[in-house]
Scaffold this motif. Structure first.
Motif, PDB file in Angstrom:
ATOM      1  N   LEU A  83      10.693   6.427   0.138  1.00 44.17           N
ATOM      2  CA  LEU A  83      11.487   6.810  -0.852  1.00 44.17           C
ATOM      3  C   LEU A  83      11.232   8.209  -0.881  1.00 44.17           C
ATOM      4  CD1 LEU A  83      12.855   6.517  -3.726  1.00 44.17           C
ATOM      5  CD2 LEU A  83      10.940   6.930  -4.828  1.00 44.17           C
ATOM      6  N   THR A  84      12.763   8.844  -0.983  1.00 44.34           N
ATOM      7  CA  THR A  84      12.653  10.332  -0.787  1.00 44.34           C
ATOM      8  C   THR A  84      13.558  10.965  -1.689  1.00 44.34           C
ATOM      9  OG1 THR A  84      12.742  10.209   1.811  1.00 44.34           O
ATOM     10  CG2 THR A  84      13.732  12.133   0.797  1.00 44.34           C
ATOM     11  N   ILE A  85      13.028  11.861  -2.466  1.00 44.43           N
ATOM     12  CA  ILE A  85      13.892  12.753  -3.355  1.00 44.43           C
ATOM     13  C   ILE A  85      14.166  13.925  -2.772  1.00 44.43           C
ATOM     14  CG2 ILE A  85      13.497  13.571  -5.691  1.00 44.43           C
ATOM     15  CD1 ILE A  85      11.309  11.790  -6.429  1.00 44.43           C
ATOM     16  N   SER A  86      15.100  14.550  -2.697  1.00 42.86           N
ATOM     17  CA  SER A  86      15.658  15.450  -1.596  1.00 42.86           C
ATOM     18  C   SER A  86      15.636  16.633  -2.453  1.00 42.86           C
ATOM     19  CB  SER A  86      17.296  15.417  -1.374  1.00 42.86           C
ATOM     20  OG  SER A  86      18.146  15.481  -2.668  1.00 42.86           O
ATOM     21  N   SER A  87      15.782  17.064  -3.482  1.00 44.14           N
ATOM     22  CA  SER A  87      15.386  18.125  -4.351  1.00 44.14           C
ATOM     23  C   SER A  87      15.112  18.022  -5.918  1.00 44.14           C
ATOM     24  CB  SER A  87      16.933  19.056  -4.385  1.00 44.14           C
ATOM     25  OG  SER A  87      16.441  20.145  -4.874  1.00 44.14           O
ATOM     26  N   LEU A  88      13.755  18.026  -6.073  1.00 41.96           N
ATOM     27  CA  LEU A  88      13.159  17.640  -6.975  1.00 41.96           C
ATOM     28  C   LEU A  88      13.488  18.311  -8.473  1.00 41.96           C
ATOM     29  CD1 LEU A  88       9.161  17.410  -6.397  1.00 41.96           C
ATOM     30  CD2 LEU A  88      10.716  15.592  -7.303  1.00 41.96           C
ATOM     31  N   GLN A  89      13.813  17.522  -9.373  1.00 43.38           N
ATOM     32  CA  GLN A  89      14.235  17.977 -10.865  1.00 43.38           C
ATOM     33  C   GLN A  89      13.171  17.836 -11.559  1.00 43.38           C
ATOM     34  OE1 GLN A  89      17.238  19.832 -11.007  1.00 43.38           O
ATOM     35  NE2 GLN A  89      16.961  19.658  -8.692  1.00 43.38           N
ATOM     36  N   PRO A  90      13.077  18.683 -12.824  1.00 45.81           N
ATOM     37  CA  PRO A  90      12.011  18.677 -13.760  1.00 45.81           C
ATOM     38  C   PRO A  90      11.519  17.249 -14.262  1.00 45.81           C
ATOM     39  CG  PRO A  90      13.126  20.545 -14.096  1.00 45.81           C
ATOM     40  CD  PRO A  90      14.031  19.807 -13.063  1.00 45.81           C
ATOM     41  N   GLU A  91      12.788  16.366 -14.379  1.00 42.21           N
ATOM     42  CA  GLU A  91      12.684  15.129 -14.940  1.00 42.21           C
ATOM     43  C   GLU A  91      12.342  13.991 -13.726  1.00 42.21           C
ATOM     44  OE1 GLU A  91      15.471  16.854 -14.715  1.00 42.21           O
ATOM     45  OE2 GLU A  91      17.321  15.647 -14.002  1.00 42.21           O
ATOM     46  N   ASP A  92      11.921  14.387 -12.580  1.00 45.87           N
ATOM     47  CA  ASP A  92      11.478  13.623 -11.672  1.00 45.87           C
ATOM     48  C   ASP A  92       9.952  13.305 -11.706  1.00 45.87           C
ATOM     49  OD1 ASP A  92      14.017  14.612  -9.267  1.00 45.87           O
ATOM     50  OD2 ASP A  92      14.211  13.264 -10.994  1.00 45.87           O
ATOM     51  N   THR A 137       0.822  -1.418  -0.074  1.00 45.83           N
ATOM     52  CA  THR A 137       0.014  -0.113  -0.018  1.00 45.83           C
ATOM     53  C   THR A 137       0.868   0.994   0.083  1.00 45.83           C
ATOM     54  OG1 THR A 137      -1.652  -1.081   1.136  1.00 45.83           O
ATOM     55  CG2 THR A 137      -1.760   1.093   1.149  1.00 45.83           C
ATOM     56  N   GLN A 138       0.672   1.894  -1.035  1.00 49.75           N
ATOM     57  CA  GLN A 138       1.505   3.238  -1.047  1.00 49.75           C
ATOM     58  C   GLN A 138       0.597   4.466  -0.685  1.00 49.75           C
ATOM     59  OE1 GLN A 138       3.730   2.371  -5.083  1.00 49.75           O
ATOM     60  NE2 GLN A 138       4.160   4.325  -4.544  1.00 49.75           N
ATOM     61  N   SER A 139       1.333   5.513  -0.201  1.00 46.03           N
ATOM     62  CA  SER A 139       0.610   6.806  -0.023  1.00 46.03           C
ATOM     63  C   SER A 139       1.504   7.888  -0.083  1.00 46.03           C
ATOM     64  CB  SER A 139       0.138   6.773   1.372  1.00 46.03           C
ATOM     65  OG  SER A 139       0.985   6.680   2.346  1.00 46.03           O
ATOM     66  N   PRO A 140       1.428   9.071  -0.608  1.00 46.22           N
ATOM     67  CA  PRO A 140      -0.026   9.436  -1.091  1.00 46.22           C
ATOM     68  C   PRO A 140      -0.315   8.813  -2.682  1.00 46.22           C
ATOM     69  CG  PRO A 140       1.053  11.162  -1.407  1.00 46.22           C
ATOM     70  CD  PRO A 140       2.210  10.042  -0.722  1.00 46.22           C
ATOM     71  N   SER A 141      -1.342   8.578  -3.250  1.00 47.03           N
ATOM     72  CA  SER A 141      -1.579   8.131  -4.379  1.00 47.03           C
ATOM     73  C   SER A 141      -1.408   9.190  -5.544  1.00 47.03           C
ATOM     74  CB  SER A 141      -3.074   7.811  -4.724  1.00 47.03           C
ATOM     75  OG  SER A 141      -3.911   8.778  -4.490  1.00 47.03           O
ATOM     76  N   SER A 142      -1.198  10.329  -5.338  1.00 47.63           N
ATOM     77  CA  SER A 142      -0.687  11.431  -6.087  1.00 47.63           C
ATOM     78  C   SER A 142      -0.399  12.737  -5.190  1.00 47.63           C
ATOM     79  CB  SER A 142      -1.811  12.266  -7.112  1.00 47.63           C
ATOM     80  OG  SER A 142      -3.110  12.852  -6.267  1.00 47.63           O
ATOM     81  N   LEU A 143       0.756  13.447  -5.624  1.00 52.39           N
ATOM     82  CA  LEU A 143       1.351  14.359  -5.093  1.00 52.39           C
ATOM     83  C   LEU A 143       1.720  15.580  -5.902  1.00 52.39           C
ATOM     84  CD1 LEU A 143       3.063  15.159  -2.313  1.00 52.39           C
ATOM     85  CD2 LEU A 143       4.760  13.640  -3.234  1.00 52.39           C
ATOM     86  N   SER A 144       1.404  16.769  -5.578  1.00 57.66           N
ATOM     87  CA  SER A 144       1.916  18.047  -6.205  1.00 57.66           C
ATOM     88  C   SER A 144       3.302  18.708  -5.588  1.00 57.66           C
ATOM     89  CB  SER A 144       0.705  18.918  -6.304  1.00 57.66           C
ATOM     90  OG  SER A 144      -0.225  18.469  -6.960  1.00 57.66           O
ATOM     91  N   ALA A 145       4.375  18.925  -6.283  1.00 57.39           N
ATOM     92  CA  ALA A 145       5.278  19.551  -5.729  1.00 57.39           C
ATOM     93  C   ALA A 145       5.936  20.444  -6.514  1.00 57.39           C
ATOM     94  CB  ALA A 145       6.090  18.601  -5.273  1.00 57.39           C
ATOM     95  N   SER A 146       6.908  20.962  -6.200  1.00 64.72           N
ATOM     96  CA  SER A 146       7.646  22.141  -7.196  1.00 64.72           C
ATOM     97  C   SER A 146       9.196  21.623  -7.332  1.00 64.72           C
ATOM     98  CB  SER A 146       7.767  23.712  -6.550  1.00 64.72           C
ATOM     99  OG  SER A 146       6.402  23.939  -6.256  1.00 64.72           O
ATOM    100  N   VAL A 147       9.783  22.080  -8.119  1.00 68.44           N
ATOM    101  CA  VAL A 147      11.158  21.811  -8.490  1.00 68.44           C
ATOM    102  C   VAL A 147      11.849  22.334  -7.333  1.00 68.44           C
ATOM    103  CG1 VAL A 147      13.136  22.336  -9.968  1.00 68.44           C
ATOM    104  CG2 VAL A 147      10.930  21.941 -10.931  1.00 68.44           C
ATOM    105  N   GLY A 148      13.019  21.617  -6.508  1.00 66.97           N
ATOM    106  CA  GLY A 148      13.701  21.962  -5.608  1.00 66.97           C
ATOM    107  C   GLY A 148      12.969  21.550  -4.226  1.00 66.97           C
ATOM    108  N   ASP A 149      11.793  20.960  -4.170  1.00 71.14           N
ATOM    109  CA  ASP A 149      11.244  20.386  -3.189  1.00 71.14           C
ATOM    110  C   ASP A 149      11.728  19.093  -2.787  1.00 71.14           C
ATOM    111  OD1 ASP A 149       7.862  21.620  -3.587  1.00 71.14           O
ATOM    112  OD2 ASP A 149       9.546  22.725  -2.808  1.00 71.14           O
ATOM    113  N   ARG A 150      11.549  18.822  -1.281  1.00 66.56           N
ATOM    114  CA  ARG A 150      11.963  17.381  -0.884  1.00 66.56           C
ATOM    115  C   ARG A 150      10.540  16.661  -0.659  1.00 66.56           C
ATOM    116  NH1 ARG A 150      16.005  15.403   2.594  1.00 66.56           N
ATOM    117  NH2 ARG A 150      15.474  13.861   4.120  1.00 66.56           N
TER     118      ARG A 150
END
Lengths: 128, 107
Positions: free
Chosen positions: B73-82, B5-18
């Motif tokens: 799973l953590t993405i430390s600083s979102l990039q456009p390709e992520d 079971t994954q959460s959330p099912s969707s997520l909105s974030a900006s470039v550079g966000d963790r």
């Protein structure tokens, strides 16, 4: 570099057999350190593992319970490929089908088997 | 079969966000878990195996943690390709089972 190339029809009639092939380059279907899998993806079922074939002195298969009565995965050592056959298909079998290699990865805790190389995917539609 | 079971099912974030995505197994799976990224029209791509080991060639901004039933799973600083959909996969036993996915969208 391992590459998997899928082939097969994109349209299958209900009650007929879905047949796909996955050609392997950069590895061997008879490898003792890999397994060869089929996975499908649909909006209603998400990613669903279907089964695998692998060689460890002899050939073995594992299949998902949901398709076990209808599925066959076979290796073809002469062509270094493996195939998927799914019998008696219905519209619910409409999905993108992927083949994938399951490779071994090691760390200090032991070994792990991950789906590390995938085919390009084949959209199979079941419709008359 | 083990349910993931994954959460959330969707997520909105900006470039550079963790960002952090979680995956919970219906029973203990040690650290037998992988994380995958999928972009539209493409096959899933392995990012992390053994819950926390980075696959070769994957940027270090991706990291994983957890053991037993709870994983992140953590993405430390979102990039456009992520911006993509992320899936967990248990490789503890067969049948292999995937989480339902987390779609990461641009805010």
């Amino acid at each position: 570099q391992v590459q998997l190339q899928q082939s097969g029809p994109g349209l299958v009639k209900p009650s007929q057999t879905l047949s796909l092939t996955c050609a392997i380059s950069g590895d061997s279907v008879s490898s003792n350190s890999a397994a060869w899998n089929w996975i499908r993806q649909s909006p209603s079922r998400g990613l669903e593992w279907l089964g695998r074939t692998y060689y460890r002195s002899k050939w073995y298969n594992d299949y998902a319970v949901s398709v076990k009565s209808r599925i066959t995965i076979n290796p073809d050592t002469s062509k270094n490929q493996f195939s998927l056959q799914l019998n008696s298909v219905t519209p619910e079998d409409t999905a993108v089908y992927y083949c994938a290699r399951e490779g071994y990865y090691y760390d200090s805790s032991g070994y792990y088997q991950e789906l590390d190389y995938w085919g390009q995917g084949t959209l199979v539609t079941v419709s008359s | 079969a083990i349910q993931m079971t994954q959460s959330p099912s969707s997520l909105s974030a900006s470039v550079g966000d963790r960002v952090t995505i979680t995956c919970r197994a219906s029973q203990g799976i040690r650290n037998d878990l992988g994380w995958y990224q999928q972009k539209p029209g493409k096959a899933p791509k392995l990012l992390i195996y053994a819950a926390s080991s980075l696959q070769s060639g994957v940027p270090s901004r991706f990291s994983g943690s957890g053991s037993g039933t709870d994983f992140t799973l953590t993405i430390s600083s979102l990039q456009p390709e992520d911006f993509a959909t992320y899936y967990c996969l248990q490789d503890y036993n067969y049948p292999r089972t995937f989480g339902q996915g987390t779609k990461l969208e641009i805010k």
